[in-house]
Design a protein around this motif. Structure first.
Motif, short mmCIF file in Angstrom:
data_model
loop_
_atom_site.label_atom_id
_atom_site.label_comp_id
_atom_site.label_asym_id
_atom_site.label_seq_id
_atom_site.Cartn_x
_atom_site.Cartn_y
_atom_site.Cartn_z
N ASN A 28 31.59 37.35 48.05
CA ASN A 28 31.96 38.75 47.84
C ASN A 28 33.41 38.90 48.27
N LEU A 29 34.33 38.80 47.31
CA LEU A 29 35.76 38.82 47.66
C LEU A 29 36.39 40.15 47.27
N ILE A 30 37.31 40.59 48.10
CA ILE A 30 37.96 41.88 47.84
C ILE A 30 39.47 41.73 47.98
N ALA A 31 40.21 42.08 46.92
CA ALA A 31 41.67 42.13 47.01
C ALA A 31 42.06 43.59 47.17
N THR A 32 42.54 43.93 48.35
CA THR A 32 42.91 45.33 48.62
C THR A 32 44.36 45.55 48.20
N GLN A 33 44.60 46.69 47.58
CA GLN A 33 45.96 46.98 47.11
C GLN A 33 46.70 47.81 48.15
N GLU A 34 47.68 47.19 48.78
CA GLU A 34 48.39 47.90 49.84
C GLU A 34 49.52 48.78 49.32
N ILE A 35 49.83 48.60 48.07
CA ILE A 35 50.97 49.29 47.46
C ILE A 35 50.85 50.83 47.59
N HIS A 36 49.58 51.34 47.62
CA HIS A 36 49.38 52.80 47.62
C HIS A 36 49.71 53.47 48.94
N MET A 37 49.71 52.68 50.02
CA MET A 37 49.94 53.25 51.37
C MET A 37 51.20 54.09 51.42
N ALA A 38 52.23 53.59 50.75
CA ALA A 38 53.54 54.26 50.80
C ALA A 38 53.52 55.60 50.08
N TYR A 39 52.51 55.83 49.23
CA TYR A 39 52.48 57.05 48.40
C TYR A 39 51.54 58.13 48.93
N GLY A 40 50.81 57.84 49.99
CA GLY A 40 49.89 58.83 50.56
C GLY A 40 48.64 59.02 49.73
N GLU A 45 48.21 54.42 37.91
CA GLU A 45 48.88 53.43 37.06
C GLU A 45 49.13 52.12 37.83
N LEU A 46 49.52 52.28 39.09
CA LEU A 46 49.77 51.08 39.91
C LEU A 46 48.47 50.35 40.20
N ALA A 47 47.39 51.12 40.39
CA ALA A 47 46.08 50.51 40.68
C ALA A 47 45.65 49.67 39.48
N SER A 48 45.78 50.23 38.29
CA SER A 48 45.36 49.53 37.08
C SER A 48 46.14 48.23 36.92
N ARG A 49 47.44 48.27 37.15
CA ARG A 49 48.27 47.06 37.01
C ARG A 49 47.89 46.01 38.04
N ALA A 50 47.60 46.46 39.26
CA ALA A 50 47.23 45.49 40.30
C ALA A 50 45.88 44.85 39.96
N HIS A 51 44.96 45.63 39.40
CA HIS A 51 43.67 45.04 38.97
C HIS A 51 43.91 43.94 37.94
N ALA A 53 46.46 42.07 37.60
CA ALA A 53 47.00 40.86 38.24
C ALA A 53 45.93 40.14 39.05
N ASN A 54 45.00 40.89 39.63
CA ASN A 54 44.04 40.31 40.59
C ASN A 54 42.76 39.77 39.97
N ILE A 55 42.34 40.34 38.86
CA ILE A 55 40.96 40.12 38.43
C ILE A 55 40.63 38.64 38.15
N VAL A 56 41.54 37.93 37.50
CA VAL A 56 41.24 36.52 37.18
C VAL A 56 41.22 35.66 38.45
N PRO A 57 42.28 35.70 39.28
CA PRO A 57 42.22 34.87 40.50
C PRO A 57 41.06 35.23 41.43
N VAL A 58 40.73 36.51 41.56
CA VAL A 58 39.63 36.87 42.47
C VAL A 58 38.31 36.35 41.92
N THR A 59 38.13 36.40 40.58
CA THR A 59 36.90 35.88 39.98
C THR A 59 36.81 34.36 40.21
N HIS A 60 37.92 33.68 40.00
CA HIS A 60 37.94 32.23 40.24
C HIS A 60 37.50 31.91 41.65
N GLN A 61 38.10 32.63 42.61
CA GLN A 61 37.79 32.36 44.02
C GLN A 61 36.34 32.67 44.34
#
Ligand code: KG4
Ligand code: ZN
Length: 337
Positions: A28-40, A45-51, A53-61
């Motif tokens: 059960n792996l979770i890639a948390t997106q820290e980018i949002h912290m700065a925006y409150g 749009e940023l969440a979608s882009r980060a997903h 980038a993350n979805i293939v490597p997280v699935t592999h792992q």
């Protein structure tokens, strides 16, 4: 024969992938997106882009950790909603592609149902307690506050709901006013342990029945701070721990009060909490005390299954698989589900 589910969760700002076999979590792996912290808050749009980038490597792992290959997967479960459309699109498109490539069933999962279903995850030995039915569960996440009666696996009835803000929103919005980054809930929890929960009192909403309201509390908190800051510009800084403890105390007592009412009304004593706010230590302690007083059979999820995770999607997918509840490839994500 064992049933192996690959589960994908991408409803908000965490990309999570899990492998669940016969109700046990293999990974059960979770890639948390820290980018949002700065925006409150979460920027969709940023969440979608980060997903993306993350979805293939997280699935592999996740597959590597579970020790499985694509051919070992019997079905793909994914979060259909509710959530951010751009985020859901990434997970659902990936799930469809995987299912199509492997020629295996696709299973849509309701994210809120999955939070409650997390109670049915089996540990390695399969010896953990799981609730029996009917099961009364308080679901407290970032966007939802609900009281749910679960009559059987997958059969749920909502008997209480928030009429405005969710409990998680109350934590996050009040935290923002105090200058905490998003999400403020876990930080308030930490700070609260150092403060006096009776230091300040805030307006408690009076809402009929089993429904909740948290927007008045947020306003009361805001006005209270505004008045105090006029007298002392450092008021927040000087009283942060007491503010957090008092705020947490009122939220927790509203939640437990309504849940106790629901238990009396329904006669159900098989009780649980689920969703991100169920990680809150004040709520966990309060529930434990209440359960002792009221002789509830209490279920508190493990921390890793409280906030968003794909294991809960996998356990829900597993029970849908057993029932043959599959989706076809025309299924689209739903922001409101
Ligand atoms: O279930 P979740 O991870 O995502 C949704 O489906 O919304 O819940 C996220 C929410 C956020 O509002 C966050 O502040 C809150 O759960 N949360 C907490 C704690 N951990 C997460 N709130 C209070 N205390 C915590 N320890
Ligand atoms: Zn959630």
């Amino acid at each position: 024969m064992a049933v192996t589910i690959l589960a994908i969760e991408s409803s908000c700002d965490d990309t999570s992938v899990a492998v669940v076999r016969d109700g046990h979590v293999l990974s059960n792996l979770i890639a948390t997106q820290e980018i949002h912290m700065a925006y409150g808050g979460v920027v969709p749009e940023l969440a979608s882009r980060a997903h993306q980038a993350n979805i293939v490597p997280v699935t592999h792992q996740a597959m590597h950790k579970a020790g499985i290959k694509a051919e070992d997967v019997d079905a793909v479960a994914f979060t259909r909603g509710p959530g951010l459309l751009g985020s859901l699109l990434v997970g659902s498109s990936f799930a469809k592609g995987f299912a199509l490539a492997q020629d295996i069933p696709l299973i849509e999962v309701n994210h809120l149902q999955a939070h409650v279903m997390a109670h049915f995850i089996l540990d390695e030995n399969g010896k953990n307690r799981i609730p029996s039915f009917p099961f009364l569960c308080l679901l407290v996440s970032g966007g939802h506050t609900r009281i749910i009666v679960m009559k059987s696996y997958l059969e749920m009835e909502v008997i209480g709901n928030t009429i405005d803000d969710a409990a998680g929103e109350a934590f996050d919005k009040c935290g923002k006013v105090m200058g905490f980054p998003y999400p403020a809930g876990p930080l308030i929890d930490k700070m609260a342990s150092l403060g006096d929960k009776n230091a300040f009192s805030f307006a408690r909403p009076s809402v009929k029945g089993l429904d909740f309201s948290f927007s008045g509390l947020k306003t009361s908190f805001l006005y209270f701070l505004r008045d105090r800051i006029k007298e002392n510009p450092d008021f927040i800084e000087n009283n942060k721990a007491d503010l957090c403890a008092s705020l947490q105390n009122v939220i927790v007592s509203i939640l437990i009060g309504k849940l106790a009412k629901a238990s009396v009304q329904t006669g159900i004593r098989e009780i649980g909490i689920a969703g991100g706010v169920s990680a809150n230590s004040g709520l966990r302690i309060g529930m434990t005390e209440e359960a002792e007083n009221r002789r509830w059979n209490l279920f508190i999820p493990e921390f890793r299954y409280t906030t968003d995770n794909a294991a809960m999607i996998g356990i829900t997918g597993y029970y849908k698989f057993l029932r043959g509840e599959f989706s076809d490839h025309t299924v689209v994500p739903l922001a409101r589900f």
